[in-house]
Structure formats: structure tokens, C-alpha cells
Write a protein that holds these residues in place. Structure first.
Motif, mmCIF file in Angstrom:
data_model
loop_
_atom_site.group_PDB
_atom_site.id
_atom_site.type_symbol
_atom_site.label_atom_id
_atom_site.label_comp_id
_atom_site.label_asym_id
_atom_site.label_seq_id
_atom_site.Cartn_x
_atom_site.Cartn_y
_atom_site.Cartn_z
ATOM 1 N N VAL A 1 0.836 -1.205 0.000
ATOM 2 C CA VAL A 1 0.000 0.000 0.000
ATOM 3 C C VAL A 1 0.873 1.257 0.000
ATOM 4 O O VAL A 1 0.594 2.227 -0.721
ATOM 5 C CB VAL A 1 -0.945 0.002 1.221
ATOM 6 N N ARG A 2 1.969 1.254 0.784
ATOM 7 C CA ARG A 2 2.887 2.407 0.818
ATOM 8 C C ARG A 2 3.542 2.625 -0.537
ATOM 9 O O ARG A 2 3.699 3.763 -0.987
ATOM 10 C CB ARG A 2 3.949 2.203 1.900
ATOM 11 N N ASN A 3 3.933 1.537 -1.194
ATOM 12 C CA ASN A 3 4.548 1.652 -2.519
ATOM 13 C C ASN A 3 3.563 2.234 -3.525
ATOM 14 O O ASN A 3 3.929 3.058 -4.373
ATOM 15 C CB ASN A 3 5.037 0.286 -3.001
ATOM 16 N N ASN A 4 2.294 1.806 -3.421
ATOM 17 C CA ASN A 4 1.269 2.356 -4.313
ATOM 18 C C ASN A 4 1.108 3.852 -4.089
ATOM 19 O O ASN A 4 0.969 4.634 -5.038
ATOM 20 C CB ASN A 4 -0.076 1.655 -4.079
ATOM 21 N N TYR A 5 1.132 4.261 -2.831
ATOM 22 C CA TYR A 5 0.995 5.687 -2.504
ATOM 23 C C TYR A 5 2.190 6.476 -3.040
ATOM 24 O O TYR A 5 2.030 7.574 -3.595
ATOM 25 C CB TYR A 5 0.890 5.867 -0.994
ATOM 26 N N ALA A 6 3.399 5.914 -2.897
ATOM 27 C CA ALA A 6 4.605 6.588 -3.397
ATOM 28 C C ALA A 6 4.517 6.775 -4.911
ATOM 29 O O ALA A 6 4.917 7.809 -5.443
ATOM 30 C CB ALA A 6 5.847 5.781 -3.029
ATOM 31 N N ASN A 7 3.979 5.780 -5.609
ATOM 32 C CA ASN A 7 3.817 5.894 -7.063
ATOM 33 C C ASN A 7 2.852 7.016 -7.424
ATOM 34 O O ASN A 7 3.065 7.748 -8.394
ATOM 35 C CB ASN A 7 3.308 4.571 -7.648
#
Length: 229
Positions: free
Chosen positions: A144-150
Motif C-alpha cells: 500500500v505504501r509503494n502504491n501511494y509513493a507511485n
């Protein structure tokens, strides 16, 4: 007879789930006692974060979306939940300030659920399960954090490309370099996931189709060469 059938379904599903492999036969049988079981149809609401009875859910079959609603009523798809995923009050601490819900995306959806208080007690009595749960949730939160960073660092076209690659990796039917996806998302869903307008999402999908990167249909997306993304 119906109750016995549901108990049997719950037992075999929980036994086969990687989170509960650390439990013994008798422990899984005990877990079945506190586990709820529900089926839903496409479009049905499965969960509200504002519920007075906090629960943890486990998706047995189908796909659902977690939708976050801001103070102005604007909706954003926070996550797409797939078979085997957990959702609900995963941090075991109800957030009264959050406002989100889960909605069935596919025709047949089945979920198991636990009262948060029961699940906490189970973790306290089973340290190995507690460790397994921590790792399971940790990996989910990392995604979820990686998706937000993207979303923060990349443009809409790159976000769409990354989303399609991730989707293909998780659920695609691969044959050589090509991938076929069962499309249970609307164009509006895809737009919400990549945080752009539906008009922009449609334009980007059309451009990808014109460039030969994909073939988009309402029920299927075909990617002839996933490496080209």
C-alpha cells in the motif's frame, strides 16, 4: 446440515491459508467456531469502517475494492482485495476517524470474518500465529505504501502502466510474453485507482491500444508483450 457444510468450508479454507499453517488441527477447529462466513454479489457493500463492531475479514473468493471517502464525499479506491487477502481493522485498533467501505467487484464473493476482540485473543494465545500475522500485514502495508509513493511521484501514464503490470503479475493468465486479465474493473474504477479523471484514464487506455500495448475490452484486457510496459 447447512451449518455443518459451512463449518467444513471454513475448516478447509482456513487450513489451506498460509497465515494459519502454523496452527494445529484442533486450533483451526477452534478458529472455525469464532469465524463468520458470508457470500455476496457484485455491487454489494461488505464492510464499513464506521461499524460499531470492528472485524477482520479474509477474502475466500472473488475480488472487492476498498473505497476511501474524504470529508467532501470524494471517493478514492484505496486497494483492490484479491483471494487470500485480509482487510478491515488490520492494526487491531479501530480508527474512528477513518471513513471507508468494501464493495464486491465480481459476481461471486465469499468472505470469512472474525470479531477483532476474538482475533486479538487468538493471537495472544498463539505466538507463532501472531508472528505470522505481523509478517502478513507488514507485506500488505508495504504494498500500500509503494502504491501511494507511485501516486505522489509519477505521472498518470506511468501510474497506469505500473498498475497494469502489478495487476498482470498478481492475476494475469500468462502465455509466453503475453498476459490476459479478467477485467472486473470499470474505467471509472481504474481512474480512481491511479487518482485521475475517468476522461484521462480512457484517453490513456486508448493511446496504449493504438500503440499496440494492449487490447481493452469490458470483460478482458489482453497485453501482447508485458515486457513492453
Amino acid at each position: 446440515m447447512k451449518t455443518e457444510m459451512y463449518d467444513e468450508l471454513k475448516y478447509w479454507y482456513l487450513r489451506d491459508h498460509k497465515l494459519f499453517r502454523v496452527l494445529s488441527f484442533s486450533q483451526i477447529k477452534q478458529l472455525c467456531i469464532i469465524t463468520g462466513f458470508k457470500k455476496a454479489s457484485k455491487g454489494e457493500i461488505l464492510y464499513f469502517s464506521a461499524s460499531d463492531v470492528p472485524r477482520i475479514f479474509l477474502l475466500k473468493k472473488g475480488n472487492i475494492k476498498i473505497v476511501s471517502v474524504d470529508e467532501d464525499g470524494n471517493e478514492t479506491i484505496k486497494d483492490i482485495i484479491q483471494k487470500g487477502d485480509l482487510f478491515g481493522e488490520l492494526d487491531l485498533a479501530p480508527d474512528k476517524g477513518s471513513n471507508e467501505y468494501a464493495k464486491a467487484l465480481t459476481d461471486e464473493v465469499s468472505i470469512c470474518s472474525f470479531l477483532m476482540s476474538d482475533f486479538e485473543d487468538l493471537l495472544l494465545r498463539n505466538p507463532n500465529l501472531a508472528l505470522s500475522y505481523t509478517k502478513f500485514v507488514g507485506l500488505k502495508m508495504k504494498r500500500v505504501r509503494n502504491n501511494y509513493a507511485n501516486l505522489v511521484s509519477k505521472d498518470a501514464k506511468t501510474r497506469l502502466s505500473q498498475f497494469l503490470k502489478d495487476w498482470a503479475e498478481r492475476e494475469g493468465k500468462k502465455e509466453g510474453d503475453s498476459v490476459t486479465l479478467d477485467n472486473y474493473l470499470t474505467q471509472a474504477d481504474i481512474a480512481q485507482i491511479i487518482c485521475t479523471s475517468r476522461q484521462t484514464a480512457v484517453q490513456l487506455l486508448n493511446e496504449m491500444e493504438q500503440d499496440g500495448l494492449l487490447q481493452y475490452q469490458r470483460k478482458e484486457i489482453f497485453i501482447p508483450n508485458i515486457a513492453a510496459f
